[in-house]
Write a protein that holds these residues in place. Structure first.
Motif, short mmCIF file in Angstrom:
data_model
loop_
_atom_site.label_atom_id
_atom_site.label_comp_id
_atom_site.label_asym_id
_atom_site.label_seq_id
_atom_site.Cartn_x
_atom_site.Cartn_y
_atom_site.Cartn_z
N ALA A 171 88.72 43.53 -6.95
CA ALA A 171 89.10 44.60 -6.02
C ALA A 171 89.69 45.76 -6.83
N GLY A 172 90.52 45.45 -7.80
CA GLY A 172 91.07 46.48 -8.67
C GLY A 172 90.00 47.18 -9.49
N GLU B 220 99.14 48.63 -4.37
CA GLU B 220 100.36 49.07 -5.06
C GLU B 220 100.33 48.68 -6.54
N LYS B 221 99.81 47.51 -6.83
CA LYS B 221 99.68 47.06 -8.22
C LYS B 221 98.76 47.99 -9.01
N ASN B 222 97.79 48.61 -8.31
CA ASN B 222 96.83 49.50 -8.96
C ASN B 222 97.22 50.97 -8.85
N GLY B 223 98.49 51.24 -8.56
CA GLY B 223 98.99 52.62 -8.60
C GLY B 223 98.84 53.43 -7.34
N PHE B 224 98.44 52.81 -6.24
CA PHE B 224 98.34 53.53 -4.97
C PHE B 224 99.72 53.58 -4.31
N GLU C 137 97.29 56.44 -1.15
CA GLU C 137 96.63 57.46 -1.96
C GLU C 137 97.01 57.26 -3.42
N LYS C 138 96.05 57.51 -4.28
CA LYS C 138 96.32 57.54 -5.71
C LYS C 138 95.84 58.87 -6.27
#
Length: 171
Positions: free
Chosen positions: A111-112, A146-150, A168-169
């Motif tokens: 997914a990431g 959230e782990k991926n910076g969103f 959003e990122k």
């Protein structure tokens, strides 16, 4: 992800319909078991997938020739025009929908990886951000985002009037 395997990100084709339908069905059952009222109306399904293929908005990640994950990338999402309890921080974006991973490939970071591909696509188009939404109860997805910076930006309401947590990122 397993370094011995060959991973390929690509546009979906009609030939992927059965595999992607199975991924959607697995995700839907997982949502049902987890008490997440998302996708329980039977959509997305094979027909929505084929529409996405026709529109050029569907993508997959393959592992050694087998469909492992899927997502939809679009250039504009009308429900993102109005955001409540917050605000977007960008003007130009792509939206990601229908992120789903096959049961066999769960917990491998796909997914990431799909979100990373969305970021590359957005950047190639000169867009400032990637946006996505999910159900409040979809804790796994929210944690992965959230782990991926969103960052959580607020609440949007989908076509049936249900609220979704908007992320959003910025690129």
């Amino acid at each position: 992800m397993d370094g011995d395997k060959i991973w390929v990100f690509r546009s979906s084709t009609e030939r992927d319909a059965e595999a992607v339908s199975k991924i959607y069905d697995f995700a839907r059952e997982d949502f049902r078991k987890s008490g997440i009222p998302q996708w329980l109306d039977g959509s997305p399904n094979k027909d929505t997938f084929l529409d996405d293929v026709k529109n050029g908005s569907s993508y997959v990640i393959e592992c050694d020739g087998e469909i492992a994950a899927t997502a939809k990338f679009i250039l504009y999402e009308p429900v993102y025009d109005d955001i409540f309890d917050g605000e977007w921080k960008s003007n130009g974006y792509i939206a990601v929908h229908r992120v789903a991973v096959a049961e066999k490939y769960r917990r491998m970071g796909l997914a990431g990886k799909m979100l990373g591909e969305a970021e590359r696509y957005a950047h190639s188009l000169g867009r400032e951000a990637v946006r996505i939404d999910t159900h409040e109860k979809n804790v796994k997805m929210r944690s992965m985002l959230e782990k991926n910076g969103f960052l959580r930006r607020g609440t949007v309401y989908i076509a049936d009037g249900s609220p979704r947590v908007a992320y959003e990122k910025l690129l």
